[in-house]
Design an enzyme around this catalytic site. Structure first.
Site, PDB file in Angstrom:
ATOM      1  N   HIS A  75       0.972  -1.184   0.057  1.00  0.00           N
ATOM      2  CA  HIS A  75       0.072   0.058  -0.124  1.00  0.00           C
ATOM      3  C   HIS A  75       0.728   1.344   0.067  1.00  0.00           C
ATOM      4  O   HIS A  75       1.747   1.432   0.950  1.00  0.00           O
ATOM      5  CB  HIS A  75      -1.154  -0.096   1.118  1.00  0.00           C
ATOM      6  CG  HIS A  75      -2.050  -1.032   0.991  1.00  0.00           C
ATOM      7  ND1 HIS A  75      -3.037  -0.955   2.072  1.00  0.00           N
ATOM      8  CD2 HIS A  75      -2.262  -1.893   0.157  1.00  0.00           C
ATOM      9  CE1 HIS A  75      -3.911  -1.943   1.702  1.00  0.00           C
ATOM     10  NE2 HIS A  75      -3.571  -2.582   0.458  1.00  0.00           N
ATOM     11  N   TYR A 203      -9.224   4.486   7.428  1.00  0.00           N
ATOM     12  CA  TYR A 203      -9.959   4.805   8.496  1.00  0.00           C
ATOM     13  C   TYR A 203     -11.107   5.744   8.425  1.00  0.00           C
ATOM     14  O   TYR A 203     -11.116   6.439   7.639  1.00  0.00           O
ATOM     15  CB  TYR A 203      -8.890   5.350   9.868  1.00  0.00           C
ATOM     16  CG  TYR A 203      -7.666   4.615   9.853  1.00  0.00           C
ATOM     17  CD1 TYR A 203      -6.666   4.838   9.183  1.00  0.00           C
ATOM     18  CD2 TYR A 203      -7.591   3.681  10.750  1.00  0.00           C
ATOM     19  CE1 TYR A 203      -5.359   4.101   9.282  1.00  0.00           C
ATOM     20  CE2 TYR A 203      -6.426   3.102  11.286  1.00  0.00           C
ATOM     21  CZ  TYR A 203      -5.448   3.183  10.367  1.00  0.00           C
ATOM     22  OH  TYR A 203      -4.336   2.386  10.730  1.00  0.00           O
ATOM     23  N   PRO A 295      -4.448  -0.273  18.594  1.00  0.00           N
ATOM     24  CA  PRO A 295      -4.222  -0.667  17.248  1.00  0.00           C
ATOM     25  C   PRO A 295      -4.285   0.493  16.374  1.00  0.00           C
ATOM     26  O   PRO A 295      -3.985   0.113  15.113  1.00  0.00           O
ATOM     27  CB  PRO A 295      -5.077  -1.701  17.139  1.00  0.00           C
ATOM     28  CG  PRO A 295      -6.193  -1.592  18.060  1.00  0.00           C
ATOM     29  CD  PRO A 295      -5.546  -0.825  19.275  1.00  0.00           C
ATOM     30  N   LYS A 299       0.895  -0.267  14.979  1.00  0.00           N
ATOM     31  CA  LYS A 299       2.311  -0.088  15.643  1.00  0.00           C
ATOM     32  C   LYS A 299       2.785  -1.387  16.296  1.00  0.00           C
ATOM     33  O   LYS A 299       3.842  -1.776  16.667  1.00  0.00           O
ATOM     34  CB  LYS A 299       2.548   0.906  16.358  1.00  0.00           C
ATOM     35  CG  LYS A 299       2.621   2.269  15.453  1.00  0.00           C
ATOM     36  CD  LYS A 299       3.977   2.384  14.584  1.00  0.00           C
ATOM     37  CE  LYS A 299       3.579   3.476  13.715  1.00  0.00           C
ATOM     38  NZ  LYS A 299       3.933   3.108  12.145  1.00  0.00           N
ATOM     39  N   TYR A 387       3.577   6.997  10.376  1.00  0.00           N
ATOM     40  CA  TYR A 387       2.744   5.784   9.867  1.00  0.00           C
ATOM     41  C   TYR A 387       3.662   4.664   9.290  1.00  0.00           C
ATOM     42  O   TYR A 387       3.538   3.897   9.711  1.00  0.00           O
ATOM     43  CB  TYR A 387       1.576   6.114   8.885  1.00  0.00           C
ATOM     44  CG  TYR A 387       0.660   5.082   8.983  1.00  0.00           C
ATOM     45  CD1 TYR A 387       0.549   4.147   7.902  1.00  0.00           C
ATOM     46  CD2 TYR A 387      -0.608   4.839   9.807  1.00  0.00           C
ATOM     47  CE1 TYR A 387      -0.402   3.251   7.847  1.00  0.00           C
ATOM     48  CE2 TYR A 387      -1.482   3.945   9.663  1.00  0.00           C
ATOM     49  CZ  TYR A 387      -1.415   3.080   8.577  1.00  0.00           C
ATOM     50  OH  TYR A 387      -2.688   2.101   8.529  1.00  0.00           O
TER      51      TYR A 387
HETATM   52  C1  PHB Z   1      -5.958  -4.711  10.576  1.00  0.00           C
HETATM   53  O1  PHB Z   1      -5.561  -4.953   9.350  1.00  0.00           O
HETATM   54  O2  PHB Z   1      -6.370  -5.773  11.019  1.00  0.00           O
HETATM   55  C2  PHB Z   1      -5.600  -3.364  11.232  1.00  0.00           C
HETATM   56  C3  PHB Z   1      -5.281  -2.314  10.203  1.00  0.00           C
HETATM   57  C4  PHB Z   1      -4.750  -1.116  10.566  1.00  0.00           C
HETATM   58  C5  PHB Z   1      -4.840  -1.031  12.075  1.00  0.00           C
HETATM   59  C6  PHB Z   1      -5.091  -1.881  12.744  1.00  0.00           C
HETATM   60  C7  PHB Z   1      -5.489  -3.023  12.386  1.00  0.00           C
HETATM   61  O3  PHB Z   1      -4.487   0.351  12.333  1.00  0.00           O
END
Ligand code: PHB
Ligand code: APR
Length: 394
Positions: A75, A203, A295, A299, A387
């Site tokens: 990505h 997000y 999460p 990280k 990030y």
């Molecule tokens: C996930 O793919 O489970 C995932 C992706 C991004 C995050 C947390 C979990 O910030």
């Protein structure tokens, strides 16, 4: 009690313990891993899977990145949906780096297979593990297997046994400081054999709460919505989950969403936690044993990898050259990167989640910060830099 010897005893066969074991093995340092659960149980845990380039390079150095390189989704950007639209942050244009989507379960499988192929020793279902003599020159670990006591003498112990493990708990209270923040909500996550909502992770900040659309492959989705901590999985039939997700993401994505039955569904609490220092005599803590991040910034696994980078370097240098400054610097080097990731994860969690108890002012501040992020290239650069992760040897 039958007692054996090794150089490094590793407690915990999660990604931190297995990766450390692999790097030490490749450097000719003997290590034995003790894991309280079965290998099947460890492999069955559903965890995240978004990797920084530094983590991928470390896995390549450990010679366990072949399948990752072949199967990971690369990505170059990440999205944030708010105010009915979606902001894309071009990570690659801003930092020259990308993120790699490859499940933690797959990494654990690759590491376990490499360890088995190398004939390196892992003791699964080792119960009642205890650590001894960490402040002396001859530490040891004891456990019970099939009802019989066993001992392992060693020179160093690596506590890679997670947040609820025995290693941090065995450190005298006067020698350790902990810093913690619990968040007043959880993440309800589902895994489904459905086409991901979008080709990149995004997000969402919404008045109804946070949401996240991620994936494990081009045919398997992993999505989350923020829920009150009191909620239970039974309160959330799949249909309610998809309906709520649709409400929180941008209309374009909502129109395209492909729903389906969940193959895994769970609620995880959110916590920020750091223990200092990360070394006590001959005991070194790494990964979730020393720190937890919410999460939101993806990280957790990447911090476990950076700990293992610093620890393996220090131990290998000791065994190769007798120099101890590498492992003497471990706690300082690891914590500097830990606190930066803690700050970024806390900041992103505060930016994207609803804190109803904090009233409307915080909500307006969050919207203003998102507007700023959309307008300001400098703000997007700072976001992207954190990030994709700071270099291990910054
Ligand atoms: C996930 O793919 O489970 C995932 C992706 C991004 C995050 C947390 C979990 O910030
Ligand atoms: N004795 C032996 N093993 C133990 C003990 C014990 N007393 N307590 C815990 N363990 C084992 C657990 O069963 C688990 O397999 O230690 C392992 C710790 O693994 P993780 O919790 O996965 O921690 P870590 O390897 O540090 O990986 C961190 O995992 O939770 C995610 O987001 C987190 O991605 C991050 C990563």
């Amino acid at each position: 009690m039958p007692t054996t010897r090794t150089q490094v005893a590793i407690v915990g066969a999660g990604p931190a313990g297995l990766l450390l074991g692999q790097l030490l093995h490749r450097a000719g340092v003997d290590a034995v891993i003790l894991e309280q659960r079965s290998a099947e149980y460890v492999l069955g845990r559903i965890r995240a899977g978004v990797l920084e380039e530094g983590t991928v390079e470390l896995l390549a150095r450990a010679n366990v990145a072949a399948r990752l390189r072949a199967e990971a989704l690369v990505h170059t950007g990440v999205g944030i949906a708010f105010g009915g639209a979606r902001l894309r942050i071009d990570l690659h244009a801003l930092t020259g780096k990308s993120m790699y989507v490859y499940g933690q379960t797959e990494i654990t499988r690759d590491l376990m297979e490499a360890r088995a192929a190398a004939g390196a020793k892992t003791i699964y279902e080792a119960e009642q593990v205890t650590v001894h003599g960490i402040d002396g020159a001859r530490p040891s670990v004891r456990w019970v297997k099939d009802g019989k006591p066993h001992g392992l003498e060693c020179e160093f112990i690596a506590g890679c046994d997670g947040y609820h493990g025995v290693c941090r708990a065995s450190v005298p209270g006067t020698a350790i400081r902990t810093f913690e923040r619990e968040y007043p909500f959880g993440w309800l996550g589902i895994l489904s054999e459905t086409q991901p909502v979008d080709v990149e992770i995004f997000y969402a900040s919404h008045e109804r709460g946070f949401a996240l659309c991620s994936m494990r492959s081009t045919t398997r989705s992993r999505c989350y919505v923020q829920v009150p901590l009191a909620d239970r999985v039974e309160d959330w039939p799949d249909e309610r989950f998809w309906d709520e997700l649709r409400r929180r993401i941008d209309p374009d994505a909502a129109a395209r969403i492909v729903t389906g039955a969940s193959i895994e569904k769970s609620i995880a609490p959110l916590r920020s936690f750091v223990a200092e220092p990360m070394r006590f005599g001959r005991l070194f803590l790494a990964g979730d044993a020393a720190h937890i991040v919410p999460p939101t910034g993806a990280k957790g696994l990447n911090l476990a990898a950076s700990d293992v980078h610093y620890l393996s370097e220090g131990l290998i240098d000791w065994y190769r050259s007798g120099r101890k400054d590498g492992f003497d610097a471990y706690s300082r080097r690891a914590l500097s990167r830990v606190w930066n990731a803690e700050r970024f994860s806390w900041w992103l969690t505060r930016l994207l989640h609803r804190f109803p108890e904090e009233g409307g002012f915080l909500w307006k501040m969050q919207q203003a910060e998102l507007d700023h992020l959309e307008r300001s290239r400098a703000a997007q650069s700072a976001f992207a830099e954190n990030y994709v992760g700071l270099p291990f040897d910054g």
